[in-house]
Design an enzyme around this catalytic site. Structure first.
Site, PDB file in Angstrom:
ATOM      1  N   HIS A 180      -7.456  -5.985   0.454  1.00  0.00           N
ATOM      2  CA  HIS A 180      -6.356  -5.202   0.595  1.00  0.00           C
ATOM      3  C   HIS A 180      -5.246  -5.873   1.534  1.00  0.00           C
ATOM      4  O   HIS A 180      -4.223  -5.357   1.748  1.00  0.00           O
ATOM      5  CB  HIS A 180      -6.596  -3.990   0.873  1.00  0.00           C
ATOM      6  N   SER A 212       0.782  -1.192  -0.015  1.00  0.00           N
ATOM      7  CA  SER A 212      -0.096  -0.022  -0.007  1.00  0.00           C
ATOM      8  C   SER A 212       0.966   1.266   0.093  1.00  0.00           C
ATOM      9  O   SER A 212       1.569   1.429  -0.729  1.00  0.00           O
ATOM     10  CB  SER A 212      -1.073  -0.110   1.097  1.00  0.00           C
ATOM     11  N   ASP A 239      -9.601  -5.565  -3.713  1.00  0.00           N
ATOM     12  CA  ASP A 239      -9.383  -4.703  -2.951  1.00  0.00           C
ATOM     13  C   ASP A 239     -10.106  -3.219  -3.142  1.00  0.00           C
ATOM     14  O   ASP A 239     -10.422  -3.047  -4.114  1.00  0.00           O
ATOM     15  CB  ASP A 239      -7.969  -4.152  -3.437  1.00  0.00           C
TER      16      ASP A 239
END
Length: 252
Positions: free
Chosen positions: A220, A75, A193
Site C-alpha cells: 500500500h 488511499s 496491497d
C-alpha cells in the site's frame, strides 16, 4: 515543466512522499504537498474536520500554482482530489489515484471499505477521542501498510503515524460528468496491497474507467517500496501510448 500536488492518505501526512518528491524536482518539476486537517494528533477530536475542509485544503494549495496541476492522491487522499476536481476542474490537468479510493458520485469510503472483505483496515480499527477518530492496531501497521518496505522506512513511517478523524469515512461525494468527469484520470494499482485489496482497486477503476491504469507489484506504500518506479509513472502518465486493456505497465 509540470506542477504536481500530492495529497496523502489516512493516518499519514505529506512526509510520506519524501522519497518521490526529489525525483520529480530533479527533472525540473514543481512539487507542492497538502497536509490534510487533523494529522496533528491533538486535533483529531475536532468534529469540524470533514470532507469540505479536506477539499478546502487541497484547493488552497492548488491556488498557489501558476498553471493547472497534476493532482495525485494516495488511499483516502483519493476522495479529497475527486471533490477538489469537482469544485475547480479548470485548475487541474489530470488526476492520479495511487492505490486510492476513487469513488463515484454519491459514494462514501465506508461503502467501499465494507465490501472489501479481505482488507485489514476494518478489523483493525480502534475508535478513539470519543468516536471522533480512529487508530489502527499498532502491531498490524506493517501488515496493513508496509509489507514490502525496507526496515528503515518502516520505522520512520510508523513513528509518524497519527490518529485519523473519522467523519470523512462516511461522507458522500458529489461529482458531476460536466466538471469532475472531464478531467483525465489515471490509476496506479498495487498488487500486494492489504489496505485496499487489488480486487477492490479493480472494482473501482472498472466502475469509473480511467485513461490508463498502471500496475506496481507492491504494498500500500509504493512511495517507499517502489518510489523510483512510482516517480517514473508520475513523470510519464500522459504518454502517447493508448490504453491496452486492464493495465499498461507492470513494474515488478
Amino acid at each position: 515543466m509540470a506542477t504536481y500536488v500530492f495529497v496523502h492518505g489516512a493516518w499519514h501526512g505529506s512526509w510520506c512522499w519524501e522519497r518521490v518528491i526529489p525525483l520529480l524536482e530533479k527533472q525540473g518539476h514543481l512539487v507542492l504537498t497538502v497536509d490534510l486537517p487533523g494529522i496533528d494528533s491533538e486535533k483529531t477530536h475536532d468534529v469540524s474536520i470533514n470532507l469540505q475542509r479536506y477539499t478546502d485544503s487541497v484547493i488552497s494549495v492548488i491556488d498557489k500554482a501558476n498553471e493547472p496541476v497534476i493532482l495525485v492522491g494516495h488511499s483516502m487522499g483519493g476522495i479529497a482530489i475527486s471533490q477538489a476536481a469537482e469544485r475547480h476542474p479548470e485548475k487541474i490537468k489530470s488526476l492520479i489515484y495511487v492505490t486510492a479510493y476513487m469513488l463515484k458520485d454519491g459514494e462514501a469510503m465506508l461503502d467501499i471499505i465494507r465490501t472489501d472483505k479481505e482488507s485489514l483496515i476494518a478489523p483493525n480499527l480502534i475508535p478513539c477521542n470519543e468516536g471522533t477518530a480512529f487508530n489502527l492496531k499498532s502491531d498490524k501497521l506493517i501488515d496493513i501498510f508496509y509489507g514490502s518496505c525496507d526496515q528503515k522506512d518502516i520505522e520512520n513511517a510508523v513513528s509518524r503515524i497519527t490518529s485519523q478523524p473519522s467523519a470523512v469515512f462516511s461522507e458522500r461525494l458529489f461529482l458531476t460528468d460536466e466538471r469532475y468527469g472531464k478531467i483525465p484520470r489515471y490509476y496506479i494499482e498495487c498488487l500486494q496491497d492489504r489496505a485496499i485489496t487489488n480486487e477492490c482497486q479493480q472494482d473501482m477503476y472498472h466502475a469509473l474507467p480511467c485513461k490508463k491504469v498502471f500496475t506496481l507489484n507492491t504494498d500500500h506504500s509504493p512511495f517507499y517500496s517502489k518510489h523510483e518506479e512510482l516517480a517514473e509513472i508520475l513523470l510519464h502518465e500522459d504518454s502517447v501510448y493508448e490504453p491496452s486493456g486492464k493495465t499498461d505497465v507492470l513494474f515488478d
